[in-house]
Design a protein around this motif. Structure first.
Motif, short mmCIF file in Angstrom:
data_model
loop_
_atom_site.label_atom_id
_atom_site.label_comp_id
_atom_site.label_asym_id
_atom_site.label_seq_id
_atom_site.Cartn_x
_atom_site.Cartn_y
_atom_site.Cartn_z
N GLY A 269 -14.22 -5.38 7.85
CA GLY A 269 -14.46 -4.64 9.09
C GLY A 269 -13.63 -3.39 9.21
O GLY A 269 -13.72 -2.69 10.22
N ALA A 270 -12.81 -3.08 8.21
CA ALA A 270 -11.96 -1.88 8.28
C ALA A 270 -12.51 -0.74 7.46
O ALA A 270 -11.86 0.29 7.33
CB ALA A 270 -10.55 -2.22 7.80
N GLY A 271 -13.71 -0.91 6.88
CA GLY A 271 -14.28 0.14 6.06
C GLY A 271 -13.68 0.14 4.67
O GLY A 271 -12.75 -0.62 4.36
N VAL A 272 -14.21 1.01 3.81
CA VAL A 272 -13.74 1.07 2.43
C VAL A 272 -12.29 1.53 2.36
O VAL A 272 -11.48 0.99 1.61
CB VAL A 272 -14.64 2.02 1.61
N ALA A 273 -11.94 2.53 3.18
CA ALA A 273 -10.56 3.03 3.17
C ALA A 273 -9.58 1.94 3.60
O ALA A 273 -8.53 1.75 2.98
CB ALA A 273 -10.44 4.25 4.09
N GLY A 274 -9.94 1.22 4.66
CA GLY A 274 -9.07 0.14 5.11
C GLY A 274 -8.97 -0.97 4.09
O GLY A 274 -7.90 -1.56 3.89
N LEU A 275 -10.09 -1.28 3.44
CA LEU A 275 -10.10 -2.34 2.42
C LEU A 275 -9.18 -1.97 1.26
O LEU A 275 -8.43 -2.80 0.74
CB LEU A 275 -11.53 -2.56 1.94
N LEU A 276 -9.25 -0.69 0.83
CA LEU A 276 -8.39 -0.25 -0.26
C LEU A 276 -6.92 -0.27 0.15
O LEU A 276 -6.05 -0.63 -0.65
CB LEU A 276 -8.78 1.17 -0.69
N ALA A 277 -6.64 0.12 1.38
CA ALA A 277 -5.26 0.12 1.86
C ALA A 277 -4.68 -1.30 1.83
O ALA A 277 -3.55 -1.51 1.39
CB ALA A 277 -5.18 0.70 3.27
N VAL A 278 -5.46 -2.27 2.31
CA VAL A 278 -5.00 -3.65 2.30
C VAL A 278 -4.81 -4.16 0.87
O VAL A 278 -3.85 -4.84 0.55
CB VAL A 278 -5.99 -4.55 3.08
N ALA A 279 -5.76 -3.80 0.00
CA ALA A 279 -5.66 -4.23 -1.40
C ALA A 279 -4.42 -3.65 -2.07
O ALA A 279 -3.71 -4.35 -2.82
CB ALA A 279 -6.92 -3.81 -2.15
N ASN A 280 -4.14 -2.37 -1.82
CA ASN A 280 -2.94 -1.75 -2.39
C ASN A 280 -1.67 -2.43 -1.89
O ASN A 280 -0.71 -2.63 -2.63
CB ASN A 280 -2.90 -0.26 -2.03
N LEU A 281 -1.68 -2.77 -0.62
CA LEU A 281 -0.52 -3.44 -0.03
C LEU A 281 -0.29 -4.80 -0.69
O LEU A 281 0.85 -5.19 -0.97
CB LEU A 281 -0.74 -3.60 1.47
N ARG A 282 -1.37 -5.53 -0.94
CA ARG A 282 -1.23 -6.85 -1.55
C ARG A 282 -0.85 -6.77 -3.01
O ARG A 282 -0.11 -7.61 -3.53
CB ARG A 282 -2.55 -7.61 -1.41
N ASP A 283 -1.34 -5.73 -3.71
CA ASP A 283 -1.12 -5.65 -5.16
C ASP A 283 0.28 -5.18 -5.52
O ASP A 283 0.79 -5.52 -6.58
CB ASP A 283 -2.16 -4.71 -5.80
N ASP A 284 0.87 -4.33 -4.70
CA ASP A 284 2.20 -3.81 -5.03
C ASP A 284 3.15 -4.06 -3.86
O ASP A 284 3.47 -3.17 -3.07
CB ASP A 284 2.14 -2.32 -5.35
N ALA A 285 3.57 -5.30 -3.75
CA ALA A 285 4.43 -5.68 -2.63
C ALA A 285 5.80 -5.03 -2.75
O ALA A 285 6.45 -4.75 -1.74
CB ALA A 285 4.58 -7.21 -2.59
N ARG A 286 6.27 -4.77 -3.97
CA ARG A 286 7.60 -4.16 -4.11
C ARG A 286 7.61 -2.75 -3.54
O ARG A 286 8.59 -2.32 -2.92
CB ARG A 286 8.02 -4.14 -5.58
N ARG A 287 6.54 -2.02 -3.78
CA ARG A 287 6.46 -0.67 -3.22
C ARG A 287 6.49 -0.72 -1.70
O ARG A 287 7.20 0.04 -1.04
CB ARG A 287 5.18 0.03 -3.70
N ALA A 288 5.72 -1.62 -1.12
CA ALA A 288 5.71 -1.77 0.34
C ALA A 288 7.06 -2.24 0.85
O ALA A 288 7.54 -1.79 1.90
CB ALA A 288 4.61 -2.74 0.76
N ALA A 289 7.70 -3.13 0.09
CA ALA A 289 9.00 -3.65 0.52
C ALA A 289 10.06 -2.56 0.53
O ALA A 289 10.97 -2.57 1.37
CB ALA A 289 9.44 -4.79 -0.40
N SER A 290 9.96 -1.57 -0.38
CA SER A 290 10.94 -0.50 -0.41
C SER A 290 10.85 0.37 0.83
O SER A 290 11.86 0.95 1.27
CB SER A 290 10.73 0.38 -1.66
N VAL A 291 9.65 0.50 1.40
CA VAL A 291 9.49 1.25 2.64
C VAL A 291 9.86 0.39 3.84
O VAL A 291 10.47 0.86 4.81
CB VAL A 291 8.03 1.76 2.78
N ALA A 292 9.50 -0.89 3.78
CA ALA A 292 9.77 -1.79 4.91
C ALA A 292 11.25 -2.10 5.07
O ALA A 292 11.71 -2.38 6.19
CB ALA A 292 8.98 -3.09 4.74
N ALA A 293 12.02 -2.05 3.97
CA ALA A 293 13.42 -2.46 4.02
C ALA A 293 14.25 -1.65 5.02
O ALA A 293 14.96 -2.23 5.85
CB ALA A 293 14.04 -2.40 2.62
N PRO A 294 14.22 -0.29 4.97
CA PRO A 294 15.01 0.44 5.97
C PRO A 294 14.55 0.17 7.40
O PRO A 294 15.37 0.13 8.33
CB PRO A 294 14.79 1.92 5.58
#
Length: 631
Positions: A269-294
């Motif tokens: 329900g989030a469209g293709v862009a939203g689907l890709l964003a969620v997929a990227n977040l799930r696939d590279d958790a370390r990258r997301a964690a580096s932003v979430a940490a601060p």
């Protein structure tokens, strides 16, 4: 190896620019806090000051030194954490390059030496910029202390020549400390990883990191559980420490937690862009964690400490209202003449004293606050004080802010230049969340000269039929008169302002530093995804769609970071509820909703704007040119 480190630093300067900036700001914060701490610790009272004035000076200066020491510790902790987080992700972005070095014959030791060499280089560059930045930070921090009334007029940080050497050592030390864990992880890279067409995305948390994270998480829970039995002083200290342990624990477990939380984000329900964003977040958790940490650190510490300060202040105000029975308060009155309508009065004199507890090598002397009272009058105005009938002659009682001694002990008391000698502790007033005088002294123990510059106040109880306004008008010839409710409200406001001021002074510049860490992490992550963005555009996505995907990922990561920070802050707030309930009998929680709104809205705005600008810059080249370029 240093030449290879310099070559890598020069070729990847865009990747290291953010780490250099964090070192620069870390050096500036540590230098500023250290200069102000040394200046405060070496201050002397004004010439010609009276003994009590010198003691009052020492009392306020001890509080300032303690505040600046906490600020220094917080700055150093935050610097190491932000630098380590930045380095860890920078190393992760170079896994393919480091694996190729392993294939070429480099050992694990060589990789660690390479990264440590780079850390020394950027530590040196960060120090060169951090020393002048520290001068500006000192001016800002000094102005903040004056604005918050936490430093006396004329106080300013005095430049010390040796600070250059200290800062020169601090920068490389912070950088090397931050890179140690990342260097160890880089040494475990398998050479065959370089032969794969796609880079490995490693999101698994090492066993050692799991163990340390779980130990700290358990420690946070233990502190929260022990806080209620720590009393007013110890309970507050343990409660505020919960969020510190929780923040570090959640940061260590960040990739695993981010991956788990990403799975809860609906992609449909989030469209293709939203689907890709969620997929990227799930696939590279370390990258997301580096932003979430601060964001986690900022939210957990700021909201945890602010919520604790606000809640303890609210509990203290409630305690005072329950424990004060009087109609009027007259300031500056050592005694009141007979006045129609006045049924009883109770005068109290507050002054600083040197209190010594313990004996022999364990003896400890500190400047603290004492209250000179008539035992029976004090018990009448403060009905929760208990039995103070033994407080007379050469004896003392433990006050509402006492810590470290109890009835049956013997303490030393010095007022000005007069040593009263060892005095028995014959009674104790229940400890209060809001604190108060550390020790109660009976009337008659001190001479009139010793009480000459004490701060007096008199609580007045009126006859049932008395005209409150008429009595107040009659007493105004002696000093300022307020109703007890007004006096308690003003006193509570002053205490709240003081605790808020201390919080701002300790965390003010640190919050800015954490925000810089957030922006820096986003810039590094987006800059490292140029080829990924180009591949998506080559598949048919427009530049606007790619930017929207990046902003959506940033919003999801921000939400995760804020949520984890709220969990860390929640540990402290739980401890606050337990402590206030145990000490005051009424669990109190007073949340700073305006600050929460600023943190949440500001977090999304800063990360969204940074992601938009960084992704716009990362997608300005043609996709074909980026894909054809050599990495």
């Amino acid at each position: 190896m240093m030449r290879l480190s310099w070559a890598g630093f020069r070729d990847r300067w865009t990747l290291f620019a953010g780490a250099t900036l964090t070192v620069c700001l870390g050096v500036a914060l540590v230098q500023s806090s250290l200069l102000l701490l040394v200046t405060a610790a070496t201050r002397t009272p004004p010439a010609g000051a009276s003994p009590n004035a010198r003691m009052r000076f020492a009392e306020s200066n001890e509080a300032l030194v303690a505040l600046l020491a906490v600020s220094l510790g917080f700055a150093a902790l935050l610097a190491v954490f932000i630098i380590a987080s930045t380095f860890a992700f920078a190393v992760e972005q170079r896994r393919r390059e480091l694996a190729l070095l392993r294939v070429a014959g480099a050992t694990r030791r060589h990789l660690r030496r390479l990264l440590l060499g780079e850390a020394l280089l950027l530590g040196g560059l960060g120090t060169l910029a951090g020393i002048p930045a520290g001068v500006a930070a000192t001016a800002v921090q000094t102005g903040l202390l004056h604005r918050l009334n936490l430093a006396p007029d004329g106080f300013t940080g005095h430049w010390q020549g040796w600070i250059v050497a200290v800062s020169a050592a601090t920068g490389p030390l912070l950088a090397v400390t931050g890179v140690l864990l990342a260097a160890r992880r880089a040494g475990r890279i398998r050479p065959l990883a370089a032969l794969r067409d796609a880079e490995d995305v490693v999101s698994a948390v090492p066993v050692g990191r799991w163990a340390l994270g779980l130990v700290l998480a358990v420690g946070a829970l233990v502190l929260a559980g022990l806080a209620p039995v720590g009393g007013a002083t110890g309970g507050q200290a343990m409660a505020t420490s919960v969020s510190v342990c929780a923040v570090i624990a959640l940061s260590l477990l960040g990739p695993a937690l981010v991956r788990a939380m990403a799975r809860l984000v609906p992609g449909r329900g989030a469209g293709v862009a939203g689907l890709l964003a969620v997929a990227n977040l799930r696939d590279d958790a370390r990258r997301a964690a580096s932003v979430a940490a601060p964001l986690l650190v900022l939210t957990g510490l700021l909201l945890g400490q602010a919520g604790a300060a606000s809640s303890f202040a609210a509990a203290g105000r409630a305690e005072q209202h329950r424990d004060t029975r009087a109609d009027l308060v007259v300031e500056g009155a050592a005694g009141l003449p007979a006045t129609p309508g006045v049924a009883a009065t109770a005068a109290e004199a507050q002054l600083p004293v040197a209190l010594t507890t313990g004996r022999g090598e364990l003896a400890y002397t500190r400047i603290t606050s004492a209250l000179v009272v008539d035992a029976s009058a004090y018990a009448r105005v403060h009905p929760l004080a208990g039995d103070l009938s033994a407080l007379r002659g050469a004896a003392v009682a433990a006050g509402p802010g006492a810590d470290g001694f109890a009835p049956g002990d013997t303490v030393g008391i010095r007022v000005g230049d007069t040593d009263l000698g060892p005095l028995p502790v014959v009674a104790a007033v229940p400890q209060q969340i809001g604190g108060g005088a550390t020790v109660l002294l009976p009337v008659g123990l001190l001479t009139a000269d010793q009480l000459s510059d004490a701060n007096w106040r008199s609580f007045v109880t009126l006859d049932p039929a008395a005209d409150v306004r008429a009595v107040a008008d009659a007493l105004r010839t002696i000093g300022p008169v307020r109703t007890t409710d007004d006096w308690l409200r003003q006193d509570g406001t002053a205490r709240s302002a003081a605790s808020t001021g201390v919080l701002i002074a300790v965390m003010g510049l640190g919050v800015v530093y954490a925000l810089v860490g957030v922006v820096n992490a986003i810039v590094i992550t987006v800059a490292a995804r140029r080829r990924e963005f180009a591949a998506v555009r080559a598949a048919g996505f427009t530049r606007a769609q790619v930017i929207r995907i990046a902003i959506t990922e940033s919003a999801l990561t921000t939400a995760i970071g804020l949520t984890l920070g709220a969990v860390a802050a929640g540990g402290t707030l739980l401890a606050v509820l337990l402590t206030t309930g145990a000490v005051s009998g009424a669990a109190t929680l007073d949340l700073p909703w305006s600050l929460i709104a600023v943190v949440v809205v500001g977090g999304f705005m800063i990360t969204g704007a940074t992601s938009a600008v960084a992704s716009f810059a990362a997608t300005r080249d043609r996709p074909v040119a980026v894909l054809a370029a050599r990495e």
